[in-house]
Design a protein around this motif. Structure first.
Motif, PDB file in Angstrom:
ATOM      1  N   GLU A   1      -8.070   3.798   1.923  1.00  0.00           N
ATOM      2  CA  GLU A   1      -7.821   4.620   3.106  1.00  0.00           C
ATOM      3  C   GLU A   1      -7.064   5.894   2.733  1.00  0.00           C
ATOM      4  O   GLU A   1      -7.383   6.990   3.224  1.00  0.00           O
ATOM      5  CB  GLU A   1      -7.038   3.812   4.143  1.00  0.00           C
ATOM      6  N   PHE A   2      -6.050   5.753   1.879  1.00  0.00           N
ATOM      7  CA  PHE A   2      -5.259   6.915   1.464  1.00  0.00           C
ATOM      8  C   PHE A   2      -6.151   7.948   0.786  1.00  0.00           C
ATOM      9  O   PHE A   2      -6.042   9.158   1.034  1.00  0.00           O
ATOM     10  CB  PHE A   2      -4.152   6.466   0.509  1.00  0.00           C
ATOM     11  N   ALA A   3      -7.052   7.487  -0.083  1.00  0.00           N
ATOM     12  CA  ALA A   3      -7.879   8.388  -0.881  1.00  0.00           C
ATOM     13  C   ALA A   3      -8.949   9.105  -0.073  1.00  0.00           C
ATOM     14  O   ALA A   3      -9.579  10.050  -0.571  1.00  0.00           O
ATOM     15  CB  ALA A   3      -8.532   7.610  -2.022  1.00  0.00           C
ATOM     16  N   ARG A   4      -9.179   8.676   1.167  1.00  0.00           N
ATOM     17  CA  ARG A   4     -10.193   9.351   1.984  1.00  0.00           C
ATOM     18  C   ARG A   4      -9.827  10.808   2.236  1.00  0.00           C
ATOM     19  O   ARG A   4     -10.718  11.666   2.360  1.00  0.00           O
ATOM     20  CB  ARG A   4     -10.352   8.644   3.333  1.00  0.00           C
TER      21      ARG A   4
ATOM     22  N   ASN B   1      -4.316  -5.958   0.537  1.00  0.00           N
ATOM     23  CA  ASN B   1      -3.661  -4.897   1.297  1.00  0.00           C
ATOM     24  C   ASN B   1      -3.499  -3.638   0.451  1.00  0.00           C
ATOM     25  O   ASN B   1      -3.688  -2.517   0.941  1.00  0.00           O
ATOM     26  CB  ASN B   1      -2.289  -5.389   1.787  1.00  0.00           C
ATOM     27  N   PHE B   2      -3.147  -3.814  -0.799  1.00  0.00           N
ATOM     28  CA  PHE B   2      -3.060  -2.684  -1.730  1.00  0.00           C
ATOM     29  C   PHE B   2      -4.408  -1.981  -1.807  1.00  0.00           C
ATOM     30  O   PHE B   2      -4.487  -0.742  -1.728  1.00  0.00           O
ATOM     31  CB  PHE B   2      -2.616  -3.191  -3.099  1.00  0.00           C
ATOM     32  N   ARG B   3      -5.482  -2.744  -1.970  1.00  0.00           N
ATOM     33  CA  ARG B   3      -6.815  -2.147  -2.094  1.00  0.00           C
ATOM     34  C   ARG B   3      -7.175  -1.360  -0.833  1.00  0.00           C
ATOM     35  O   ARG B   3      -7.599  -0.203  -0.913  1.00  0.00           O
ATOM     36  CB  ARG B   3      -7.855  -3.246  -2.336  1.00  0.00           C
TER      37      ARG B   3
ATOM     38  N   ALA C   1       0.842  -1.192   0.000  1.00  0.00           N
ATOM     39  CA  ALA C   1       0.000   0.000   0.000  1.00  0.00           C
ATOM     40  C   ALA C   1       0.882   1.248   0.000  1.00  0.00           C
ATOM     41  O   ALA C   1       2.053   1.190   0.374  1.00  0.00           O
ATOM     42  CB  ALA C   1      -0.898   0.003   1.233  1.00  0.00           C
ATOM     43  N   PRO C   2       0.342   2.387  -0.420  1.00  0.00           N
ATOM     44  CA  PRO C   2       1.137   3.621  -0.356  1.00  0.00           C
ATOM     45  C   PRO C   2       1.449   3.996   1.078  1.00  0.00           C
ATOM     46  O   PRO C   2       0.644   3.754   1.998  1.00  0.00           O
ATOM     47  CB  PRO C   2       0.212   4.658  -1.021  1.00  0.00           C
ATOM     48  N   ASP C   3       2.630   4.539   1.283  1.00  0.00           N
ATOM     49  CA  ASP C   3       3.047   4.981   2.614  1.00  0.00           C
ATOM     50  C   ASP C   3       2.074   6.049   3.114  1.00  0.00           C
ATOM     51  O   ASP C   3       1.909   7.093   2.468  1.00  0.00           O
ATOM     52  CB  ASP C   3       4.466   5.549   2.520  1.00  0.00           C
ATOM     53  N   PRO C   4       1.412   5.826   4.240  1.00  0.00           N
ATOM     54  CA  PRO C   4       0.428   6.813   4.722  1.00  0.00           C
ATOM     55  C   PRO C   4       1.031   8.156   5.099  1.00  0.00           C
ATOM     56  O   PRO C   4       0.305   9.138   5.245  1.00  0.00           O
ATOM     57  CB  PRO C   4      -0.200   6.112   5.938  1.00  0.00           C
TER      58      PRO C   4
END
Length: 438
Positions: free
Chosen positions: A318-321, A311-313, A284-287
């Motif tokens: 979450e990132f896009a929120r 996990n990527f999804r 996933a992208p680093d938060p």
């Protein structure tokens, strides 16, 4: 002291430009020369081979997509950090689009603008002395584009080489290379061009084979003597794409690789940090990043694996929120609701946008694009004009109900209508951004 430069040109794609370019780059690098590869036009695969061959980042020089000041700045930067530059033409040497003189996107624009001599690679399979007529046409077509020498490619025999060489040199053009036909040196391709550099099992061995071929078949000293200093006028980076954030989570693996080197390099120079992650490895992208960028690539070849990357999804949702996410071409396809692969199987994608794309019924979309942004997004504020390029076979089979991202036109300004989508801070488009419009 500025680097010396030469253009590798040809009548068309498939003539052997890339093999000759990679071979020259690697052969010169093995001599200890600081050599850098460049590519005319909007190619995001060949610069990867150039970097692998030299250890120095490649650069795109695009006379249509880049304002003259940006073109000069990139050319000057490349020349400052190398001793020799090999600039590979896209398609044929004179292939571009009609419009403003000197801004067609063709490699010949760069040859004329910077006074760079051209080494012409001619596929002579199926002909002999007729090659002289082709060479003469190239030499005469534009007086401001100098054909400095010729490389004969795909020769069938020593007699074939002698006939072709004598015919071309009778014109006063030196033949500085003669490559015999060898199917084992063919570079593998797929629907968007060459297979990417990172997908070769033994990339350096492959590149060294190209260099060995060049050492056998070309007079490298003569090639270097044909080059001329690259001395661009003063430029600036005003029209470069600014970084979309301070810390950029960048998808980077075999499904996501199509990002132009000049874009990523400028982001770094502007102070941004690129933080790579691999969707194919279910990362996933680093938060801690403040923007996520999904570049183009080949997600249609990995759709099942991407669909299963839970996990990527979760991380992307979450990132896009709260933070911006942008996808280009392949990245745009993954942002959608679903992707249909070549076999017709539909795979669930991220669903951050509502569209569905399909690779089952291919239709080529190819050409320069200029886009006016209809709202603020990772590409810039509303009203910004961005120049770029579109090259894909996938189609949108379900539009969804998101807001359009851009008002799109082709390279000559003909309107193409709304393109791409936006939902909150998530945006995506099929076209690859190269620079801001001038």
């Amino acid at each position: 002291m500025s680097a010396r430069a030469i253009i590798i040109g040809a009548p068309r794609s498939g003539s052997g430009k890339t093999s000759v370019t990679i071979g020259i780059l690697r052969a010169l690098a093995r001599r200890g020369i600081r050599v850098r590869g460049a590519k005319s036009g909007p190619d995001y695969i060949d610069p990867g081979f150039h970097e692998a061959a030299t250890g120095l980042s490649g650069v795109n020089l695009d006379s249509w997509a880049m304002a003259p000041a940006l073109l000069n700045a990139l050319a000057g930067e490349a020349a400052e950090n190398a001793d020799f530059i090999v600039l590979e033409s896209a398609m044929g040497l004179f292939d571009g689009i009609p419009g403003t003189p000197g801004r067609s996107g063709a490699a010949s624009d760069l040859a004329a603008l910077y006074g760079i001599p051209t080494l012409l690679v001619l596929d002579v399979s199926g002909q002999s002395t007729t090659v002289a007529a082709v060479a003469k046409g190239f030499a005469a077509y534009r007086p401001d584009v100098r054909i400095a020498g010729v490389v004969l490619n795909r020769l069938g025999s020593e007699r074939h080489r002698k006939l072709c060489t004598e015919a071309v040199e009778a014109l006063g053009l030196p033949v500085v290379g003669a490559i015999m036909r060898d199917p084992t040196l063919t570079m593998p391709e797929r629907h968007l061009g060459l297979v990417q550099a990172g997908e070769h099992d033994d990339l350096i061995a492959f590149i060294d084979r190209m260099a060995d071929m060049v050492e056998r078949s070309l007079d490298l000293d003569a090639v270097m003597q044909l080059a001329a200093p690259l001395l661009p006028s003063a430029g600036d980076f005003t029209c470069a794409l600014p970084p979309p954030g301070q810390r950029i989570a960048l998808a980077q693996d075999n499904a996501f690789t199509f990002i132009y080197p000049h874009v990523a390099n400028h982001w770094r120079k502007a102070g941004a940090e690129l933080v790579p992650f691999s969707p194919l490895a279910d990362e996933a992208p680093d938060p801690s990043c403040n923007v996520c960028w999904l570049p183009g690539g080949y997600p249609e070849l990995h759709a099942g694996k991407l669909a299963a990357a839970a996990n990527f999804r979760r991380g992307m949702v979450e990132f896009a929120r709260a933070k911006p996410v942008h996808g280009e071409c392949g990245g745009f396809m993954v942002l959608g609701k679903a992707l249909q692969d070549a076999g017709g199987t539909i795979h669930r994608m991220l669903g951050l946008l509502g569209h569905t794309t399909s690779f089952a019924k291919r239709k080529m979309h190819l050409g320069y694009r200029q886009a006016r942004l209809l709202s603020d997004c990772s590409l810039g504020p509303q009203g910004t004009v961005v120049r770029g390029h579109e090259f894909h076979y996938a189609q949108t089979i379900n539009e969804g109900n998101d807001q359009p991202l851009t008002d799109l036109a082709d390279g000559q300004g003909a309107p193409l209508g709304p393109s791409g989508y936006r939902r909150g801070s998530v945006s995506g488009t099929f076209f690859h951004a190269i620079a801001r419009g001038d």
